[in-house]
Design an enzyme around this catalytic site. Structure first.
Site, short mmCIF file in Angstrom:
data_model
loop_
_atom_site.label_atom_id
_atom_site.label_comp_id
_atom_site.label_asym_id
_atom_site.label_seq_id
_atom_site.Cartn_x
_atom_site.Cartn_y
_atom_site.Cartn_z
N CYS A 60 0.81 -1.09 0.15
CA CYS A 60 0.06 -0.05 0.20
C CYS A 60 0.69 1.42 0.10
O CYS A 60 0.37 2.25 0.18
CB CYS A 60 -0.86 -0.05 1.44
N CYS A 159 5.97 -14.57 -4.45
CA CYS A 159 6.07 -14.99 -5.82
C CYS A 159 7.49 -15.30 -6.16
O CYS A 159 8.14 -16.11 -6.27
CB CYS A 159 5.47 -14.45 -6.92
N TRP A 332 9.19 8.33 17.82
CA TRP A 332 9.77 7.89 18.83
C TRP A 332 8.93 7.85 20.03
O TRP A 332 8.84 6.96 21.01
CB TRP A 332 11.24 8.26 19.08
N ASN A 335 6.16 5.42 20.15
CA ASN A 335 6.59 4.15 20.46
C ASN A 335 6.75 3.74 21.94
O ASN A 335 6.35 2.95 22.77
CB ASN A 335 7.94 3.79 19.85
N ARG A 886 1.33 -25.29 -2.46
CA ARG A 886 2.52 -25.47 -3.03
C ARG A 886 3.18 -26.70 -2.88
O ARG A 886 3.87 -26.90 -1.56
CB ARG A 886 3.51 -24.34 -3.20
N GLU A 1227 6.54 -26.29 -8.49
CA GLU A 1227 6.53 -26.97 -7.01
C GLU A 1227 7.84 -27.48 -6.89
O GLU A 1227 8.23 -27.58 -5.79
CB GLU A 1227 5.45 -27.75 -6.97
#
Length: 1282
Positions: A60, A159, A332, A335, A886, A1227
């Site tokens: 995003c 991927c 900071w 946090n 997979r 695979e």
């Protein structure tokens, strides 16, 4: 009613900002809306993707530019739009991937290069990767390759395996090979139209902005304020600190990605526009305002490292906090406030700043106060704000170090973090002259300082072994870890002790340490990654065999590729969300919807009684029977995350909020069965035992010279596709159109028909592409599609459903866990005589997809044994049903066989490589499933790989390294694979048409493009067969009309079968075209030929179903490969580095070597996650999945891949068993990723030997997490010496 601060002018109540050079005004914005939602839903800028909503995946990412209140001018950086409140962007310029380039305006150099380097497979992560690189180049047009790699710490790609992405981005680096690209001209980075000046600018529209006024936005009971002075902020705090309604100070809003259910708040106060909170003093002491981001603080500390080395230590630690896009906006101070609100939060900022002796200044209307960081935790912050942080420099005699050990190298919270500061008088016997700081985070919510240990050390000589022993004894008594489902108390305590030991050795000094223990001091250092790709291609056959990027790679990189949830909304369209169970193994009590229906945008709620067809989302597969799986529960709740109801609202956000608001009660709660061992103890099984026997295993085992027995396990794995499950269903006059993110359109058609009662011929199912699948969008896509269709049918409106990540991980299927119990007999040379193999498969609450019946074809891997007994049992647990993934089940049994070989080798004190070579299949030998091998090439691949990877020399180097280092160990493992490929169980319908207008060609096929490049491959085959340029060919969406009854895309055979189908269609078309071509003199242009054929009534379309009914249950052919992996591990922490992997793989004659290399690397790295980092954890009482997001579930990131990755496709190896001579590649390479686990096992074995108590064989189950590796090393503080 919101009140304006005293003495202030009127509020601004609208947002004004720029997106891609266009000016926008948003009146009365919703404080709850994120920038991501606004970009996608209001502006249609769907190139900015959505996945986790936590700032943990990077898809995003956008770039923003705004005034720099610290240094003047402007500031540009990337951020996660999923966490960025829309209300915070007033006055900003925002650049999305669409603003960089595209098909019409021309592609940006970053977009082009990512495509050219084959760095885009499914493409869902590509826009975020592009914008992230754009942000780096905007800040630093000439970065180093190391800086480029560091900048991708917050981006996940499922991927590619990352190597091609990193290569593409590093090609822009100043120290890159000029032949691979080179730096980009700063003027070419971005050119946008400025709405104010009318000219061209580069993100400079923000300079036209007037000063930020006081802002207020009020909607849905929440008010957003943006004060612009400290006085305004204090006034707002005074107004709201005494209110019953809660308020929250907002700077970067990144905490919402960690504590997603924090709140609710009626007042949000954005502090970013207050200049007094942006102070920046280099010092020393260094002073940073509370609105400074973590990135800004990091830069300050790095710049100041020449004034105090401790600043450099702090800067280096901050690079391990979250990721670049989070650090760019997260402050900071925010946090620290998370630590204040949630004492259990393992705040790195708190730990290291407390260790450094930092202080924070707090302010409120009439006063201020400066306190130590630890005292801040005890301070009531109601009505107060953090103003600044003061960080003193270290004194010359101080040793200062910080540490963080996490489940993954990047973007992961700490198991334990620590900071240590100690003054040592080197001139006076290395005496500790003052009370040191020994600070820990993550041990328990109350422990900050190990005070007793600090007191003990004062006045003692650190070079005295008694000081170390005494300190360790006291420290171990102080360390009392909290109980946690996510890490063991034993590991937490041992890790904290090990970190203290590391620091203690630093305090002693390398020159005073024995050579053997010095390795404890040195961190694992990862070099800039590199890769090699080797293959041969036949230019005479091009475009077939030509290494080409995907035909859609550029539009994927530009964000123009459309995925299911990117489809534009239609009139009347609404959104749905699932209401899921929070507990397992109980009965559903009541569903109370009244509160949900009072939510904004609510439309309706549906339950099982609203299903007009059959309440069953399962379809037939390979299981002995097809169990019924309820779409929505009618009473029995089998697993946490099970769908109970569906809610519908005007937007997806509102629907998700509705789902959270539904009140659910449960009855008859019972303890859930969550593991295979629990199921065995409870005799909880789905089907009778499956058996397969070869020879006389019991008799042969009894007579074998050597016998072993043991147990080994592999865990579950989430597919973690970047595009979560999504579907859009629209009722029509004659049925329903279903647009699903699926790799199994035929399954979706069946499931929707079943649930709605609508005949299949009235359901049009289509899919253009999916953003990753890996087996998870076969059965996994059925619930979303069927629920969406039921909703659309009930309200007779288009409905869209897009699962949020947590729901996706809790409700949708995953890879099955396995346990093997075995007995094996063998001779003195390690040759196998008999194998008794008892396999248990955890199928969850329903065995919709058990692989036990097919696993005998894979269980032996490449090893011959004349006597086998295979038994398989499907276990029933109270977890989500498992499904294809997979190499489903195959990866586990391959690992188990390699484990058995290792056990044999350890028993005989032989090199595992010798035992492997001695047992390899030869042509003419028969497998457990009764297949006589005729294509066995594994010994050749093995010998070639040992030579090309210089295994013998490197093995000796590893042994030498391990003899010289106590606390760092290396391991090297070589693992072969055999993947039995079954093409005969699949069928795909292909359609090829030529348009008479211009001779252009269109193809539809039965496969689904999900990153493997199937559309590119069929285009290559069609172009070569018809003799036309690839540009004249277009592949359209897969759909149920032109490709009906096609199999799911899987089994690694879909590309080759559809290529063969296209080849046959084109061959038949050529048979019709050739007579006309000869009539026209033999050499007409393509357009002339097609036009004439049309005039003569020649059929210019052809349909063909590629399917060859199985003549036997045996595989069509085998894919072979060999991999060598070398690792290094920190014994004291369990951290590790994959130094190098060499992969030699047989994929026949590749249709497209570039794409096949990508498949090899991607499969291998996905397997690294399976075997090393991806751990599923459940609440033992409720059965609920605890690892349901990026905060706790850890797929590999860019620095979890081999630092040196070399892939070779076996040359001169055509596959005689299919007409295009290629082999499956999707695979098989995943199987060999367990080589990393076995290399770690070797390293651990050496560490155990050094301990003197662990030379016996041991099982290392998957995943071999950082914690698991450490625990198997049998580290004991009694071995901590100088």
């Amino acid at each position: 009613m919101p009140v304006r601060p005293e003495g202030q002018e009127a509020f601004q109540e609208e947002l004004r900002f720029w997106v891609n050079g266009r000016y926008h005004v948003v009146s009365n914005p919703d404080p709850g809306m994120t920038l991501n939602k606004w970009l996608r839903s209001q502006r249609g800028l769907t190139g900015t993707k959505v996945m986790c909503g936590e700032g943990g995946c990077g898809c995003c990412v956008v770039m923003v530019t705004h005034p720099d209140l610290t240094n003047g001018g402007t500031l540009s950086y990337t951020l996660n739009s999923c966490l960025c409140p829309l209300c915070s962007v007033d006055g900003w310029t925002i650049t999305t991937v669409e603003g960089l380039g595209g098909q019409k305006a021309g592609f940006h150099p970053i977009q082009r290069r990512l495509a050219e380097f084959n760095g885009s497979q499914c493409g869902y992560c590509s826009p975020g990767m592009v914008v992230n690189m754009y942000g780096l180049l905007t800040k630093n047009p000439q970065p180093s390759q190391q800086e480029v790699e560091n900048h991708f710490d917050g981006h996940i790609c499922r991927c590619t395996g990352y190597r091609p992405i990193l290569d593409a981005m590093k090609s822009f680096a100043a120290d890159a090979d000029p032949e691979k690209g080179g730096c980009i001209d700063i003027e070419d980075l971005s050119k946008h139209h400025c709405p104010n000046s009318g000219g061209v600018c580069s993100n400079a529209a923000v300079n036209c902005t007037k000063g930020n006024p006081l802002l207020r936005c009020d909607q849905n009971g929440v008010t957003w304020y943006r004060p612009t002075t400290l006085e305004q902020l204090y006034s707002l705090l005074e107004q709201h600190c005494t209110s019953q309604n809660r308020y929250k100070l907002v700077c970067g809003n990144t905490a919402s990605g960690v504590y997603k259910n924090d709140g609710p708040y009626s007042c949000l106060i954005d502090i970013k526009a207050v200049p007094d909170l942006h102070i920046c003093q280099a010092g020393p002491p260094l002073v940073a305002g509370s609105a400074l981001s973590l990135s800004a603080l990091l830069d300050m500390l790095q710049t100041g490292s020449d004034r105090s080395p401790s600043y450099g230590v702090l800067a280096e630690h901050l690079r391990k906090v979250a990721n670049v896009s989070v650090r760019n906006v997260g402050s900071w101070a925010g946090n620290l406030m998370m630590k204040h609100a949630y004492p259990e939060f393992p705040s790195d900022v708190f730990t290291i700043m407390e260790a450094a002796g930092a202080k924070v200044t707090l302010g409120w209307k009439d006063d201020s106060q400066t306190v130590a960081v630890t005292d801040f935790l005890k301070t009531d912050m109601n009505g107060k704000v953090i103003l600044s942080l003061e960080i003193p420099p270290a004194s010359p005699d101080e040793i200062f170090q910080t540490y963080k050990v996490a489940p993954r190298l990047q973007n992961a919270h700490a198991y334990v973090n620590a900071g240590f500061r100690m003054s040592v008088d080197r001139q006076n016997g290395s005496v500790v002259t003052a009370k040191p700081a020994i600070v820990f985070g993550g041990v328990n919510k109350d422990l900050v300082h190990a005070s007793a240990t600090e007191d003990f050390i004062v006045g003692r000589k650190v070079t005295d072994a008694e000081t170390l022993r005494g300190a360790l004894a006291i420290l171990e008594a102080e360390l009392k870890p909290d109980n946690s489902a996510l890490q063991s108390a034993e590991y937490t305590k041992q890790l904290a002790t090990g970190l203290f030991y590391k620091f203690y050795l630093c305090a002693v000094g390398r020159e005073s340490l024995s050579e053997f223990v010095r390795s404890a001091v040195d961190p694992l250092v990862r070099p800039v990654s590199r890769g090699e790709q080797h293959f041969k291609t036949s230019e005479a056959e091009w475009p077939v065999r030509k290494p080409l990027p995907k035909t859609t790679a550029r539009v994927q990189a530009s964000g123009e590729a459309i995925y299911t949830n990117d489809l534009p909304r239609t009139a009347g369209e609404v959104c749905a969300a699932l209401v899921t169970s929070a507990v397992a193994n109980c009965k559903l009590g009541t569903l109370e919807f009244s509160h949900a229906m009072d939510m904004p945008g609510a439309v309706t709620c549906l339950t099982a009684k609203d299903i007009k067809g059959e309440n069953n989302c399962n379809v037939p597969f390979i299981s002995p029977v097809t169990p019924r799986i309820e779409l929505l529960s009618t009473g029995e709740v089998l697993h946490a995350g099970q769908p109970l109801a569906v809610v519908i609202a005007d937007t997806q956000s509102h629907a998700d909020a509705m789902a959270e608001a539904v009140k659910v009660t449960y009855t008859d709660l019972k303890p859930p069965i969550l593991t295979i061992h629990d199921a065995i103890a409870a005799e909880s099984f789905h089907y009778p035992v499956f058996e397969k026997t070869k020879g006389d295993p019991i008799g042969a085992l009894a007579g074998a010279p050597h016998r072993i027995s043991g147990e080994v396990a592999s865990s579950a794995q989430h597919h973690f596709y970047m595009e979560t499950q999504a579907c859009r269903c629209a009722p029509s006059e004659d049925g329903m159109e279903v647009q699903a993110a699926t790799q199994a359109p035929d399954m979706v058609q069946t499931a929707v028909a079943q649930a709605t009662g609508i005949s299949a011929h009235r359901l049009y199912v289509s899919v253009k592409r999916v953003g990753g699948a890996f087996g998870g969008k076969t059965f996994g896509s059925l619930i979303p599609a069927a629920v969406c269709a039921v909703a659309a049918q009930n309200i007779n409106r288009p409905v869209r459903l897009s699962l949020n990540l947590a729901t996706n991980m809790e409700a949708i299927t995953k890879r099955a866990p396995y346990v093997l119990k075995y007995e094996v007999g063998f001779d003195d040379a390690g040759r196998l005589i008999a194998v008794v193999y008892n396999l248990f498969e955890d199928n969850g609450s329903s065995a919709q997809c058990s692989f036990i019946p097919i696993l005998p074809a894979f269980a032996e891997n490449v090893y011959y044994c004349p006597n086998w007994q295979f038994t398989g049992q499907t276990c029933k647990t109270h977890t989500v049903p498992t499904t294809m993934a997979r190499a489903p089940g195959i990866s586990a049994v391959h690992f188990f066989m390699e484990h058995i070989i290792e056990h044999v080798a350890k028993t005989l004190n032989m090199d595992p490589m010798d035992v492997r070579r001695a047992n390899m299949f030869q042509n003419g030998q028969t497998t457990l499933s009764g297949h006589t091998l005729l294509d066995c090439s594994v010994t050749k691949l093995w010998d070639d790989l040992l030579e090309s990877a210089e295994v013998k020399q490197r093995k000796q180097m590893v042994e030498d390294f391990n003899k010289e280092h106590r606390w760092k160990k290396r391991g090297l493992s070589v693992v072969p694979c055999r993947f039995a490929v079954h093409t005969n169980f699949f069928r795909f319908t292909v359609f090829v048409a030529i348009y008479h207008t211009d001779g252009s060609v269109v193809i539809t096929h039965g496969g689904v493009e999900m990153g493997q490049g199937i559309d590119t491959r069929v285009t290559q085959v069609a172009a070569a067969t018809l003799g036309v340029p690839m540009e004249m060919i277009h592949v359209m969406s897969t759909n149920s009309l032109t490709s009906p009854n096609s199999s799911d895309t899987g089994g690694s055979v879909t590309s080759e079968l559809n290529c063969q189908g296209v080849l046959e269609c084109c061959r038949r078309l050529n048979e019709r075209l050739n007579p006309i071509r000869q009539e026209m003199g033999g050499a007409p242009t393509w357009a002339e030929l097609i036009n004439m054929c049309h005039r003569k009534g020649v059929d210019l379309s052809e349909k063909y179903m590629e399917h060859h009914p199985p003549k036997s249950p045996h595989p069509t052919y085998n894919s072979w490969g060999v991999t060598c992996t070398e690792v290094e591990m920190d014994v004291l922490t369990g951290e590790r580095e994959i130094r190098r992997s060499d992969i030699l793989f047989d994929c026949g004659e590749s249709v497209n070597p570039a794409l096949d290399i990508g498949q090899v690397e991607g499969a291998f790295v996905l397997g690294l996650g399976y075997w090393l980092t991806e751990k599923c954890v459940y609440d033992k009482d409720t059965g609920r999945l605890l690892t349901n997001g990026t905060w706790e579930y850890k797929p590999p990131t860019t620095k979890d891949i081999p630092a040196d990755l070399r892939v070779t496709l076996l040359p001169n190896a055509p596959n005689p068993y299919n007409v295009i001579r290629s082999k499956a590649v999707g695979e098989p390479p995943l199987l060999m990723s367990c080589s990393a686990l076995f290399a770690l096992k070797q390293a651990i074995q050496t560490a155990r030997q050094d301990s003197g108590i662990g030379d016996d064989f041991f099982s290392l189950d998957g995943p071999a997490t950082v914690e698991a590796c450490h625990q198997h090393c049998l580290v004991d503080s009694s071995s901590f010496t100088l």
